[in-house]
Design an enzyme around this catalytic site. Structure first.
Site, PDB file in Angstrom:
ATOM      1  N   GLY A 130       2.887  -4.826 -10.065  1.00  0.00           N
ATOM      2  CA  GLY A 130       2.750  -3.299  -9.314  1.00  0.00           C
ATOM      3  C   GLY A 130       3.989  -2.759  -9.057  1.00  0.00           C
ATOM      4  O   GLY A 130       4.402  -1.515  -9.837  1.00  0.00           O
ATOM      5  N   LYS A 171       0.653  -1.207   0.135  1.00  0.00           N
ATOM      6  CA  LYS A 171       0.005  -0.053  -0.088  1.00  0.00           C
ATOM      7  C   LYS A 171       0.814   1.107   0.022  1.00  0.00           C
ATOM      8  O   LYS A 171       0.433   2.217   0.704  1.00  0.00           O
ATOM      9  CB  LYS A 171      -0.930  -0.038   1.106  1.00  0.00           C
ATOM     10  N   ARG A 205     -15.642 -37.212   1.379  1.00  0.00           N
ATOM     11  CA  ARG A 205     -16.130 -35.944   1.304  1.00  0.00           C
ATOM     12  C   ARG A 205     -15.595 -35.262   0.032  1.00  0.00           C
ATOM     13  O   ARG A 205     -14.552 -35.753  -0.479  1.00  0.00           O
ATOM     14  CB  ARG A 205     -15.347 -34.962   2.603  1.00  0.00           C
ATOM     15  N   HIS A 236      -2.180 -16.958   2.715  1.00  0.00           N
ATOM     16  CA  HIS A 236      -0.692 -16.615   2.927  1.00  0.00           C
ATOM     17  C   HIS A 236       0.379 -17.716   3.058  1.00  0.00           C
ATOM     18  O   HIS A 236       1.582 -17.511   3.337  1.00  0.00           O
ATOM     19  CB  HIS A 236      -0.754 -15.548   4.024  1.00  0.00           C
ATOM     20  N   GLU A 266      -8.074 -18.168  -6.134  1.00  0.00           N
ATOM     21  CA  GLU A 266      -8.864 -17.351  -5.728  1.00  0.00           C
ATOM     22  C   GLU A 266      -9.535 -16.386  -6.607  1.00  0.00           C
ATOM     23  O   GLU A 266     -10.550 -15.697  -6.437  1.00  0.00           O
ATOM     24  CB  GLU A 266      -7.915 -16.516  -4.725  1.00  0.00           C
ATOM     25  N   ASP A 269       2.626 -15.409  -7.950  1.00  0.00           N
ATOM     26  CA  ASP A 269       1.498 -15.646  -8.671  1.00  0.00           C
ATOM     27  C   ASP A 269       2.157 -16.017 -10.337  1.00  0.00           C
ATOM     28  O   ASP A 269       1.387 -16.552 -11.032  1.00  0.00           O
ATOM     29  CB  ASP A 269       0.685 -14.565  -9.038  1.00  0.00           C
ATOM     30  N   ARG A 307       3.045 -18.171   0.861  1.00  0.00           N
ATOM     31  CA  ARG A 307       4.150 -17.090   0.756  1.00  0.00           C
ATOM     32  C   ARG A 307       5.121 -17.242   1.946  1.00  0.00           C
ATOM     33  O   ARG A 307       6.109 -16.556   1.750  1.00  0.00           O
ATOM     34  CB  ARG A 307       3.538 -15.811   1.135  1.00  0.00           C
TER      35      ARG A 307
END
Ligand code: F6P
Length: 370
Positions: free
Chosen positions: A127, A84, A185, A293, A245, A150, A296
């Protein structure tokens, strides 16, 4: 004297952390010191230079051999990172307390000059390397190093961090087989990867999943349910479904948790959404595990350590050779250099005709499309 004589370089790590960051830092620092250069680390992306008051021990720290001793095998980053702190869209509080984005890149360029930094090694994903490219356009001597679990950066066969993430995801899928079978399951495993399905695809195929849902192939839940029912009819009373995701239903949208000023959209909930619908349609008991996470964390695999060391050393060789505005890239068997502008032009998603997809289909794995 060479035109590009370098005395002091800086290195930073930006965006989400990825196993191998410390190995890159070590390779850059040692290779730089061996050339007689000084090397500095910027704390938390660019925050160490943009908000130095927040770092009493210094936002720009000198890096010596001692600082980087014994870190090659460690996860995380000794410099810290942030997703950020984009200097081109820096989040600040406006007069009324509301968050807004401002461009602080010129301030950062001044800080580079003030600290006599001749060149920058920017380690990051799309980014961070987009930001690095903007600096390169503004005249800063930059070399990028492609990082992200990724694996969605273009012009490199692989980014460091991916191998560790995908290996861990595979071993988690392996572990889920026995509990899925014991309880009869459906186990849904959600993995990270943002808008690219590399982690889901490669861990799903390696972990012999029955269904793999990735962003590149929007799914039809009835096709997914059909595959699960086939398993039960064939006598296998359990199923493993890997969900990236960024997976989305045909005609539907991504599962988004939040979108905040100054940071990328946060994905989440895709696995739960799929699990709920599988249980509703098939009536089979279904559980969802979100690896998140965990992918990572931990020590980088041998592959990631080696490629990180190779990338770091190659970045310094590039600067020494007078190169700028480029990214180091893996082009097996070698590491080469590509223009940053090309590497950040588009996202590298999974090509629908790639042989991993064809292999999966040959093995009877469903992508929920046919
Ligand atoms: O880009 C790396 C990544 O781990 C993505 O796979 C994931 O969507 C995102 O970062 C998560 O970011 P954060 O750490 O902000 O939750």
């Amino acid at each position: 004297m060479k035109q590009h004589t370098i005395k002091r370089i800086a290195i930073n790590t930006g965006g989400g952390d990825a196993p191998g960051l410390n190995a890159v830092i070590r390779a850059v620092v040692v290779s730089a010191i061996n050339r007689g250069w000084e090397c500095f680390g910027i704390r938390d992306g660019y925050n160490g230079l943009l908000e130095p008051e927040k770092y009493p021990e210094g936002g720009l720290i000198p890096l010596s051999r001692t600082n980087v001793r014994g870190i090659t095998h460690l996860g995380g980053t000794i410099l810290g990172t942030t997703n950020k702190g984009n200097p081109l869209k820096f989040p600040v509080k406006g007069k009324k307390g509301q968050l807004q984005e401002i461009d602080r890149s010129d301030e950062l360029i001044k800080a580079f000059k003030k600290n006599k930094i001749d060149a920058l090694v920017a380690v990051g994903g799309d980014g961070s390397l987009g930001i690095a490219n903007a600096f390169a356009q503004k005249g800063i001597r930059v070399v990028g190093v492609p990082k992200t679990i990724d694996n969605d950066l273009d012009k490199t066969v692989i980014t460091f961090g991916f191998d560790t993430a995908v290996s861990f995801a595979t071993s988690c899928i392996d572990r889920l087989h026995s509990t899925a079978e014991a309880h009869q399951r459906v186990m849904v495993v959600e993995v990270m990867g943002r808008y690219a399905g590399w982690i889901g695809l490669e861990s799903g195929v390696s972990g012999t999943a029955d269904v793999i849902l990735i962003p590149e192939i929007p799914y039809d839940m009835h096709k997914v349910a059909k595959k699960i029912e086939e398993r039960w009819s064939n006598g296998s009373h359990f199923a493993i479904v890997v969900v990236a995701e960024g997976a989305k239903p045909k005609g539907g949208s991504f599962s988004i948790v939040s979108k905040e000023i100054g940071r990328a959209e946060k994905l989440g909930g895709a696995g739960e959404r799929v699990a709920k619908e599988i249980q509703e349609i098939t009536g089979r008991e279904t559980r969802c595990v979100v690896l998140g996470h965990l992918l990572r964390g931990g020590s980088p695999t041998t592959f990631d350590r080696l490629i990180s060391l190779r990338f770091g050393a190659a970045a310094v060789r590039a600067l020494d050779g007078g190169q700028r505005g480029i990214m180091v890239a893996l082009d097996p068997p070698t590491v080469r250099y590509v223009p940053l502008v090309e590497a950040t032009n588009r996202m590298k998603t999974v090509p629908l005709d790639c042989d991993i997809i064809l292999t999966a289909r040959d093995l009877g794995i469903s992508f929920g499309d046919i």
